[in-house]
Design a protein around this motif. Structure first.
Motif, PDB file in Angstrom:
ATOM      1  N   LEU A 137      10.991   3.070  -1.239  1.00 21.01           N
ATOM      2  CA  LEU A 137      10.279   2.789   0.362  1.00 21.01           C
ATOM      3  C   LEU A 137      10.444   2.773   1.205  1.00 21.01           C
ATOM      4  CD1 LEU A 137       8.393   0.197   1.464  1.00 21.01           C
ATOM      5  CD2 LEU A 137       9.846  -1.348   1.132  1.00 21.01           C
ATOM      6  N   SER A 138      12.115   2.400   1.338  1.00 20.38           N
ATOM      7  CA  SER A 138      13.245   3.062   2.267  1.00 20.38           C
ATOM      8  C   SER A 138      12.883   5.355   2.758  1.00 20.38           C
ATOM      9  CB  SER A 138      14.771   3.212   2.469  1.00 20.38           C
ATOM     10  OG  SER A 138      15.497   3.585   3.464  1.00 20.38           O
ATOM     11  N   MET A 139      12.438   5.795   1.791  1.00 23.91           N
ATOM     12  CA  MET A 139      11.996   7.380   1.298  1.00 23.91           C
ATOM     13  C   MET A 139      10.647   7.582   2.500  1.00 23.91           C
ATOM     14  SD  MET A 139      14.678   8.558   1.584  1.00 23.91           S
ATOM     15  CE  MET A 139      15.541   6.733   1.668  1.00 23.91           C
ATOM     16  N   LEU A 140       9.262   6.736   1.719  1.00 28.06           N
ATOM     17  CA  LEU A 140       8.378   6.219   2.167  1.00 28.06           C
ATOM     18  C   LEU A 140       8.690   6.585   3.997  1.00 28.06           C
ATOM     19  CD1 LEU A 140       6.881   5.161  -0.920  1.00 28.06           C
ATOM     20  CD2 LEU A 140       6.508   7.623   0.050  1.00 28.06           C
ATOM     21  N   ARG A 150       0.971  -0.943   0.122  1.00 33.02           N
ATOM     22  CA  ARG A 150      -0.130   0.144  -0.117  1.00 33.02           C
ATOM     23  C   ARG A 150       1.025   1.609  -0.373  1.00 33.02           C
ATOM     24  NH1 ARG A 150      -4.842   1.178   2.552  1.00 33.02           N
ATOM     25  NH2 ARG A 150      -4.676   2.585   1.482  1.00 33.02           N
ATOM     26  N   ILE A 151       2.166   1.123   0.793  1.00 33.90           N
ATOM     27  CA  ILE A 151       2.579   2.713   1.041  1.00 33.90           C
ATOM     28  C   ILE A 151       2.994   2.383  -0.542  1.00 33.90           C
ATOM     29  CG2 ILE A 151       4.759   1.503   1.514  1.00 33.90           C
ATOM     30  CD1 ILE A 151       5.236   4.243   3.203  1.00 33.90           C
ATOM     31  N   LEU A 204      11.126   1.368  11.801  1.00 36.93           N
ATOM     32  CA  LEU A 204       9.520   0.214  11.869  1.00 36.93           C
ATOM     33  C   LEU A 204       8.631   2.780  11.818  1.00 36.93           C
ATOM     34  CD1 LEU A 204      10.810  -2.576  14.004  1.00 36.93           C
ATOM     35  CD2 LEU A 204      10.084  -2.035  11.565  1.00 36.93           C
ATOM     36  N   VAL A 205       7.575   1.655  11.320  1.00 36.47           N
ATOM     37  CA  VAL A 205       6.257   2.646  11.598  1.00 36.47           C
ATOM     38  C   VAL A 205       5.017   2.062  11.827  1.00 36.47           C
ATOM     39  CG1 VAL A 205       7.606   4.932   9.865  1.00 36.47           C
ATOM     40  CG2 VAL A 205       6.223   2.503   9.018  1.00 36.47           C
ATOM     41  N   PRO A 206       4.414   2.684  12.780  1.00 37.71           N
ATOM     42  CA  PRO A 206       3.300   1.551  13.530  1.00 37.71           C
ATOM     43  C   PRO A 206       2.317   1.557  12.016  1.00 37.71           C
ATOM     44  CG  PRO A 206       3.108   3.787  14.026  1.00 37.71           C
ATOM     45  CD  PRO A 206       4.511   3.616  14.112  1.00 37.71           C
ATOM     46  N   THR A 207       1.603   0.450  12.455  1.00 35.93           N
ATOM     47  CA  THR A 207       0.528  -0.494  11.080  1.00 35.93           C
ATOM     48  C   THR A 207      -0.352   0.498  10.969  1.00 35.93           C
ATOM     49  OG1 THR A 207      -0.033  -2.471  12.672  1.00 35.93           O
ATOM     50  CG2 THR A 207       1.568  -2.678  11.228  1.00 35.93           C
ATOM     51  N   ASP A 262       4.536   8.516  -7.058  1.00 34.30           N
ATOM     52  CA  ASP A 262       3.831   9.386  -8.241  1.00 34.30           C
ATOM     53  C   ASP A 262       3.778   9.071  -9.535  1.00 34.30           C
ATOM     54  OD1 ASP A 262       2.793  11.242 -10.188  1.00 34.30           O
ATOM     55  OD2 ASP A 262       4.149  13.069  -9.406  1.00 34.30           O
ATOM     56  N   LEU A 263       2.847   8.724 -10.447  1.00 36.48           N
ATOM     57  CA  LEU A 263       2.448   7.542 -11.169  1.00 36.48           C
ATOM     58  C   LEU A 263       3.473   8.647 -12.682  1.00 36.48           C
ATOM     59  CD1 LEU A 263      -1.634   7.011 -11.247  1.00 36.48           C
ATOM     60  CD2 LEU A 263       0.566   5.194 -10.450  1.00 36.48           C
ATOM     61  N   ARG A 264       3.751   9.464 -11.853  1.00 36.97           N
ATOM     62  CA  ARG A 264       4.448  10.365 -13.495  1.00 36.97           C
ATOM     63  C   ARG A 264       5.957   9.853 -13.643  1.00 36.97           C
ATOM     64  NH1 ARG A 264       3.294  16.529 -12.018  1.00 36.97           N
ATOM     65  NH2 ARG A 264       3.347  15.189 -10.056  1.00 36.97           N
TER      66      ARG A 264
END
Length: 97
Positions: free
Chosen positions: A23-26, A4-5, A58-61, A10-12
């Motif tokens: 993924l790491s940056m997000l 999901r993340i 780690l970020v919470p779900t 950006d689709l462009r």
């Protein structure tokens, strides 16, 4: 969650990016947006993630709740860190008006 993340990309970009790096940056961005500033990564950690030295935090779900005022991670740890000559003293009880 990782599936999901990546929907935030950006689709462009037309899938012309490093998926692992994105993924790491997000994940890093989400960690930096935590409503409690004491739970956000330090600038040292941010730089280490950006340079690839450490994995992203780690970020919470689930979305964390906003709390005011922001509480430190542990009152007990803070109380132990006070020196005898400190002008600050830890409080032991919270009371309302």
């Amino acid at each position: 969650m990782q599936e999901r993340i990546l929907d935030a990309i950006d689709l462009r970009l037309s899938n012309e990016f490093d998926e692992e790096g994105m993924l790491s940056m997000l994940l890093l961005a989400l960690a930096c947006c935590h409503p409690n500033p004491h739970q956000r990564p330090s600038m040292r950690t941010v730089l280490q993630v950006l340079t690839g030295e450490v994995p992203p935090p780690l970020v919470p779900t689930e979305r964390p709740a906003f709390v005011w005022p922001a509480m430190p991670p542990s009152f007990k740890e803070d109380a132990e860190n006070f020196s005898s000559g400190s002008q600050l003293s830890p409080f032991t009880k919270l009371t309302g008006r």
